[in-house]
Design an enzyme around this catalytic site. Sequence first.
Site, mmCIF file in Angstrom:
data_model
loop_
_atom_site.group_PDB
_atom_site.id
_atom_site.type_symbol
_atom_site.label_atom_id
_atom_site.label_comp_id
_atom_site.label_asym_id
_atom_site.label_seq_id
_atom_site.Cartn_x
_atom_site.Cartn_y
_atom_site.Cartn_z
ATOM 1 N N ARG A 175 0.841 -1.202 0.000
ATOM 2 C CA ARG A 175 0.000 0.000 0.000
ATOM 3 C C ARG A 175 0.875 1.251 0.000
ATOM 4 N NH1 ARG A 175 -4.655 0.068 4.379
ATOM 5 N NH2 ARG A 175 -5.336 1.804 3.071
ATOM 6 N N CYS A 233 -1.263 5.628 9.335
ATOM 7 C CA CYS A 233 -1.633 4.358 8.713
ATOM 8 C C CYS A 233 -2.773 4.635 7.742
ATOM 9 C CB CYS A 233 -2.017 3.327 9.775
ATOM 10 S SG CYS A 233 -3.421 3.832 10.805
#
Length: 278
Positions: A175, A233
């Site tokens: 990611r 995050c």
Amino acid sequence: MNAIITASDLMDELAGEQPPLLLDVRYQLGGPPGRPVYEAGHLPGAVYVDLEAELAGPAGAAGRHPLPDLSIFAAAMRRAGVRADRRVVAYDGGQGWAAARAWWLLRWAGHPSVRVLDGGLAAWTERGGPLSTETTAPPEGDFEPRPGALPLLDADGAAALARRGVLLDARAAERYRGEVEPIDPVAGHIPGAVSAPTMENVTPEGRFLPADQLAERFAGLGAAEDAEVGVYCGSGVSAAHQVLALAVAGVPAALYIGSWSEWSADPARPVATGPDRG
């Protein structure tokens, strides 16, 4: 005081004269609610806390799990029996992310003594700890939030920290690199951030690596004790777990709670891809 506690040590403390208050924060992203599993069996005396409703505000421009309304958070903590003069231990199903979110919020809001059960419910049952199906209704607590005890970043602050210090991206490496993005509208990372997947802080059983190993890992990423460190995050949950791991390693860190879900929602914010910092 250490930010985590083993199941064995928790058993000893619960048998003592001043046992800690237990918060069950079981939560699964995209999964079923945590209350049914709490009702099916929890640590005796534990009170269930709903991450979505009580540890985060409504999803929106500020991210999927922004800060909760302080009045809602305070009421939830008092309902759970949280008092300023009683130690708190939070646990979840074992991954530790949700429990870390409760730890971070309570510490940020000024509670002096909060820890996470290392390994969560799985570690407890592995040690032979009993479970209860009784719903706990503790006396009303007296906790009053006093925000600011832990550092907090907004989007501009995270961008600035990535330039002058160390901003760790706690998501999976693919990611960070922008190869996949299963949730948010844009793939990639905040320019200048360093990839530091949260799952590399724990053993295959979900327990934290020893403090010296964590310190070595973070130092290799530039996050030594003398560095200015921040973490983000996807939505501010797994990043809280990384802030917790940094605390175990003796490295203070700020949390960008809006995280990638807030950053990527604004098309004016820059996005970087690839494996390199920058």
